[in-house]
Design a protein around this motif. Structure first.
Motif, PDB file in Angstrom:
ATOM      1  N   ASP A   8       1.077  -1.216   0.091  1.00  7.54           N
ATOM      2  CA  ASP A   8       0.202   0.097   0.151  1.00  7.54           C
ATOM      3  C   ASP A   8       0.761   1.253   0.024  1.00  7.54           C
ATOM      4  O   ASP A   8       2.038   1.153   0.587  1.00  7.54           O
ATOM      5  CB  ASP A   8      -0.990  -0.022   1.213  1.00  7.54           C
ATOM      6  CG  ASP A   8      -2.093   1.053   1.007  1.00  7.54           C
ATOM      7  OD1 ASP A   8      -2.008   1.993   0.740  1.00  7.54           O
ATOM      8  OD2 ASP A   8      -3.172   0.407   1.481  1.00  7.54           O
ATOM      9  N   ALA A  10      -0.114   4.116   1.403  1.00  7.02           N
ATOM     10  CA  ALA A  10      -0.159   4.923   2.374  1.00  7.02           C
ATOM     11  C   ALA A  10       0.463   4.163   3.649  1.00  7.02           C
ATOM     12  O   ALA A  10      -0.106   2.979   4.159  1.00  7.02           O
ATOM     13  CB  ALA A  10      -1.594   5.169   2.745  1.00  7.02           C
ATOM     14  N   ALA A  11       1.455   4.964   4.388  1.00  9.06           N
ATOM     15  CA  ALA A  11       2.401   3.965   5.284  1.00  9.06           C
ATOM     16  C   ALA A  11       1.161   3.688   6.443  1.00  9.06           C
ATOM     17  O   ALA A  11       1.416   2.878   7.337  1.00  9.06           O
ATOM     18  CB  ALA A  11       3.264   5.121   5.998  1.00  9.06           C
ATOM     19  N   PHE A  12       0.093   4.942   6.892  1.00 11.58           N
ATOM     20  CA  PHE A  12      -0.812   4.207   7.630  1.00 11.58           C
ATOM     21  C   PHE A  12      -1.427   3.080   7.605  1.00 11.58           C
ATOM     22  O   PHE A  12      -1.741   2.025   8.384  1.00 11.58           O
ATOM     23  CB  PHE A  12      -1.827   5.460   8.084  1.00 11.58           C
ATOM     24  CG  PHE A  12      -2.612   5.115   9.133  1.00 11.58           C
ATOM     25  CD1 PHE A  12      -2.173   5.849  10.376  1.00 11.58           C
ATOM     26  CD2 PHE A  12      -3.937   4.849   8.948  1.00 11.58           C
ATOM     27  CE1 PHE A  12      -3.164   5.720  11.558  1.00 11.58           C
ATOM     28  CE2 PHE A  12      -4.766   4.628   9.896  1.00 11.58           C
ATOM     29  CZ  PHE A  12      -4.325   5.275  11.285  1.00 11.58           C
ATOM     30  N   MET A  13      -1.743   2.926   6.370  1.00  7.61           N
ATOM     31  CA  MET A  13      -2.690   1.616   5.928  1.00  7.61           C
ATOM     32  C   MET A  13      -1.728   0.373   6.092  1.00  7.61           C
ATOM     33  O   MET A  13      -2.165  -0.663   6.496  1.00  7.61           O
ATOM     34  CB  MET A  13      -3.052   1.695   4.527  1.00  7.61           C
ATOM     35  CG  MET A  13      -4.356   2.728   4.536  1.00  7.61           C
ATOM     36  SD  MET A  13      -5.455   2.690   5.635  1.00  7.61           S
ATOM     37  CE  MET A  13      -6.500   1.553   5.176  1.00  7.61           C
ATOM     38  N   MET A  15       0.790   0.081   8.060  1.00 11.48           N
ATOM     39  CA  MET A  15       1.120  -0.226   9.465  1.00 11.48           C
ATOM     40  C   MET A  15      -0.127  -0.942  10.038  1.00 11.48           C
ATOM     41  O   MET A  15      -0.126  -1.717  10.923  1.00 11.48           O
ATOM     42  CB  MET A  15       1.387   1.086   9.953  1.00 11.48           C
ATOM     43  CG  MET A  15       1.568   1.168  11.655  1.00 11.48           C
ATOM     44  SD  MET A  15       3.023   0.282  12.083  1.00 11.48           S
ATOM     45  CE  MET A  15       4.117   1.815  11.746  1.00 11.48           C
ATOM     46  N   ARG A  16      -1.412  -0.498   9.798  1.00 16.45           N
ATOM     47  CA  ARG A  16      -2.587  -1.013  10.470  1.00 16.45           C
ATOM     48  C   ARG A  16      -2.582  -2.481  10.152  1.00 16.45           C
ATOM     49  O   ARG A  16      -2.913  -3.125  11.030  1.00 16.45           O
ATOM     50  CB  ARG A  16      -3.887  -0.169   9.764  1.00 16.45           C
ATOM     51  CG  ARG A  16      -4.949   0.106  10.607  1.00 16.45           C
ATOM     52  CD  ARG A  16      -5.737   1.076   9.846  1.00 16.45           C
ATOM     53  NE  ARG A  16      -7.126   1.288  10.451  1.00 16.45           N
ATOM     54  CZ  ARG A  16      -8.179   1.498   9.986  1.00 16.45           C
ATOM     55  NH1 ARG A  16      -8.158   2.004   8.627  1.00 16.45           N
ATOM     56  NH2 ARG A  16      -9.438   1.699  10.735  1.00 16.45           N
ATOM     57  N   LYS A  19      -0.168  -4.412  11.644  1.00 21.31           N
ATOM     58  CA  LYS A  19      -0.359  -4.541  13.048  1.00 21.31           C
ATOM     59  C   LYS A  19      -1.571  -5.548  13.394  1.00 21.31           C
ATOM     60  O   LYS A  19      -1.222  -6.588  14.396  1.00 21.31           O
ATOM     61  CB  LYS A  19      -0.875  -3.383  13.750  1.00 21.31           C
ATOM     62  CG  LYS A  19      -0.814  -3.227  15.201  1.00 21.31           C
ATOM     63  CD  LYS A  19      -1.519  -1.757  15.741  1.00 21.31           C
ATOM     64  CE  LYS A  19      -1.131  -1.761  17.119  1.00 21.31           C
ATOM     65  NZ  LYS A  19      -2.668  -1.649  17.632  1.00 21.31           N
ATOM     66  N   MET A  82     -14.741   0.584  -2.190  1.00 15.13           N
ATOM     67  CA  MET A  82     -15.921  -0.073  -2.486  1.00 15.13           C
ATOM     68  C   MET A  82     -16.379   0.481  -3.971  1.00 15.13           C
ATOM     69  O   MET A  82     -16.363   1.526  -4.323  1.00 15.13           O
ATOM     70  CB  MET A  82     -17.195   0.579  -1.767  1.00 15.13           C
ATOM     71  CG  MET A  82     -16.915  -0.093  -0.330  1.00 15.13           C
ATOM     72  SD  MET A  82     -18.155   0.467   0.962  1.00 15.13           S
ATOM     73  CE  MET A  82     -17.324   2.035   1.558  1.00 15.13           C
ATOM     74  N   GLY A  83     -16.784  -0.364  -4.720  1.00 16.23           N
ATOM     75  CA  GLY A  83     -17.478   0.133  -5.832  1.00 16.23           C
ATOM     76  C   GLY A  83     -16.221  -0.094  -7.240  1.00 16.23           C
ATOM     77  O   GLY A  83     -16.799   0.243  -8.480  1.00 16.23           O
ATOM     78  N   GLN A  84     -15.102  -0.526  -6.883  1.00 13.75           N
ATOM     79  CA  GLN A  84     -14.196  -0.764  -8.159  1.00 13.75           C
ATOM     80  C   GLN A  84     -14.366  -2.057  -8.770  1.00 13.75           C
ATOM     81  O   GLN A  84     -13.209  -2.788  -8.812  1.00 13.75           O
ATOM     82  CB  GLN A  84     -12.722  -0.559  -7.520  1.00 13.75           C
ATOM     83  CG  GLN A  84     -12.420   0.853  -7.116  1.00 13.75           C
ATOM     84  CD  GLN A  84     -10.895   1.116  -6.905  1.00 13.75           C
ATOM     85  OE1 GLN A  84     -10.390   0.329  -5.761  1.00 13.75           O
ATOM     86  NE2 GLN A  84     -10.366   2.045  -7.408  1.00 13.75           N
ATOM     87  N   LYS A 102     -12.074  -1.761   1.091  1.00 13.27           N
ATOM     88  CA  LYS A 102     -12.007  -0.909   2.207  1.00 13.27           C
ATOM     89  C   LYS A 102     -13.371   0.025   2.397  1.00 13.27           C
ATOM     90  O   LYS A 102     -14.136   0.125   1.688  1.00 13.27           O
ATOM     91  CB  LYS A 102     -11.047   0.547   1.491  1.00 13.27           C
ATOM     92  CG  LYS A 102      -9.597   0.065   1.273  1.00 13.27           C
ATOM     93  CD  LYS A 102      -8.864   1.114   0.634  1.00 13.27           C
ATOM     94  CE  LYS A 102      -7.462   1.056   0.773  1.00 13.27           C
ATOM     95  NZ  LYS A 102      -6.501   1.930  -0.003  1.00 13.27           N
ATOM     96  N   PRO A 103     -13.662   0.639   3.695  1.00 13.36           N
ATOM     97  CA  PRO A 103     -12.585   0.999   4.649  1.00 13.36           C
ATOM     98  C   PRO A 103     -12.005  -0.292   5.503  1.00 13.36           C
ATOM     99  O   PRO A 103     -12.701  -1.357   5.392  1.00 13.36           O
ATOM    100  CB  PRO A 103     -13.654   1.793   5.574  1.00 13.36           C
ATOM    101  CG  PRO A 103     -14.705   2.293   5.004  1.00 13.36           C
ATOM    102  CD  PRO A 103     -14.730   1.272   3.762  1.00 13.36           C
ATOM    103  N   PHE A 104     -10.972  -0.206   5.897  1.00  9.43           N
ATOM    104  CA  PHE A 104     -10.358  -1.266   6.530  1.00  9.43           C
ATOM    105  C   PHE A 104     -11.068  -1.940   7.566  1.00  9.43           C
ATOM    106  O   PHE A 104     -11.461  -1.075   8.429  1.00  9.43           O
ATOM    107  CB  PHE A 104      -8.829  -0.728   7.028  1.00  9.43           C
ATOM    108  CG  PHE A 104      -8.125  -1.761   7.523  1.00  9.43           C
ATOM    109  CD1 PHE A 104      -7.050  -2.335   7.064  1.00  9.43           C
ATOM    110  CD2 PHE A 104      -8.292  -1.731   9.254  1.00  9.43           C
ATOM    111  CE1 PHE A 104      -6.267  -3.398   7.685  1.00  9.43           C
ATOM    112  CE2 PHE A 104      -7.388  -2.711   9.773  1.00  9.43           C
ATOM    113  CZ  PHE A 104      -6.413  -3.396   9.201  1.00  9.43           C
ATOM    114  N   GLN A 105     -11.202  -3.077   7.517  1.00 14.26           N
ATOM    115  CA  GLN A 105     -11.757  -4.030   8.853  1.00 14.26           C
ATOM    116  C   GLN A 105     -10.930  -5.066   9.144  1.00 14.26           C
ATOM    117  O   GLN A 105     -10.880  -5.905   8.197  1.00 14.26           O
ATOM    118  CB  GLN A 105     -13.390  -4.262   8.325  1.00 14.26           C
ATOM    119  CG  GLN A 105     -14.310  -3.338   8.088  1.00 14.26           C
ATOM    120  CD  GLN A 105     -14.592  -2.692   9.245  1.00 14.26           C
ATOM    121  OE1 GLN A 105     -14.643  -3.291  10.271  1.00 14.26           O
ATOM    122  NE2 GLN A 105     -15.121  -1.538   9.084  1.00 14.26           N
TER     123      GLN A 105
END
Lengths: 119, 162
Positions: A8, A10-13, A15-16, A19, A82-84, A102-105
């Motif tokens: 990804d 996005a570093a945050f994604m 990491m999430r 984790k 969603m939707g792609q 996404k959103p991430f779950q």
């Protein structure tokens, strides 16, 4: 326990996802675009890949195709907004085993990983 | 600002914030603004191009931003560091992406540019002749103001002019 590559931009994604995977006993490898994902796949041979679609340098679909050329048995799930649907269908035709919306779950990520590892 | 642009963004921001934060946000009164936007402490900016073009901004305080990313990652962010910034940019990206899908289904396909962040209060951003749809959302971590500055472009603009 599996070795999972999270791709990804996005570093945050990253990491999430890492984790959640690490908390569930998995080893993780990260890549921030498709090009890096192809290199990391060759270097680490992960058991499964969670691949974002929209990324710079090389997008997830192109990276999926490169990885499948390298390893026809590669187990890759696409991570998508969603939707792609059109891109998801193309990815499934190109060998992706599953997709995560996404959103991430966390549960969705772990379920997708279970499906990948069982495939 | 076309009225068809309102619902996709209201739906997208509600769905994504509820999914990411675990509780449904409350929507305030939607308004239209023409004057320049004066930035809050943190503003995620996502540019849109296609049948609709312009930009979408998500404005909040740093405390709200930190609270949101702390909740999303399950760890405390005492500072609004690079990782927290990436998280807020991604929220803007996912909300706008979801809205873009809904807009596409309504006949206005468009693409997004990578998200950017404006950090710092009181910077003025003019959207020139494009009115901004302002959607205030209240979360448990504070307020987020969604600013949608889009106009018809390409064939959609030609269709509207015909």
């Amino acid at each position: 326990m599996a070795k999972v590559m999270v791709v990804d931009d996005a570093a945050f994604m990253r990491m999430r996802a890492c984790k959640v995977l690490q908390e569930n006993g998995h080893e993780t490898v990260q890549a921030e675009n498709g090009l890096e994902a192809v290199k990391q796949y060759a270097a680490h041979h992960p058991d499964a890949v969670l691949m974002d679609i929209t990324m710079p340098e090389m997008d997830g679909l192109a990276a999926l195709k490169e990885i499948r050329k390298m390893d026809p048995n590669a187990r890759v799930a696409m991570v998508t907004a969603m939707g792609q649907q059109a891109i998801v269908m193309e990815a499934l035709k190109a060998g992706a085993k599953d997709f995560v919306l996404k959103p991430f779950q966390p549960d969705r990520v772990l379920n997708a990983l279970q499906k990948l590892l069982a495939s | 600002m076309k009225v068809e642009f309102i619902n996709p963004f209201v739906q997208a921001v509600t769905e994504v914030l509820e999914s990411e934060l675990g509780t449904a946000p409350e929507r305030g009164i939607i308004g239209l603004q023409r004057s320049a936007y004066t930035s809050n402490e943190v503003t995620a900016v996502v540019a849109v191009a296609g049948e609709v073009a312009g930009m979408v901004m998500f404005a909040m305080t740093a405390k709200t931003a930190q609270g949101m990313v702390s909740k999303m990652l399950g760890q405390d962010f005492p500072e609004f560091d690079a990782l927290a910034q990436s998280g807020i940019a991604e929220i803007g990206n996912v909300i706008t992406g979801r809205a873009a899908v809904l807009l596409s289904e309504a006949g206005y396909p468009s693409d997004l540019a990578p998200p950017m962040l404006l950090i710092g209060k009181n910077t003025m951003i003019s959207t020139l002749d494009v009115q901004r749809l302002v959607i205030p959302m209240e979360t448990e971590f504070g307020s987020i103001e969604v600013q949608v500055a889009l106009k018809l472009s390409g064939t959609a603009a030609k269709r509207a002019a015909a």
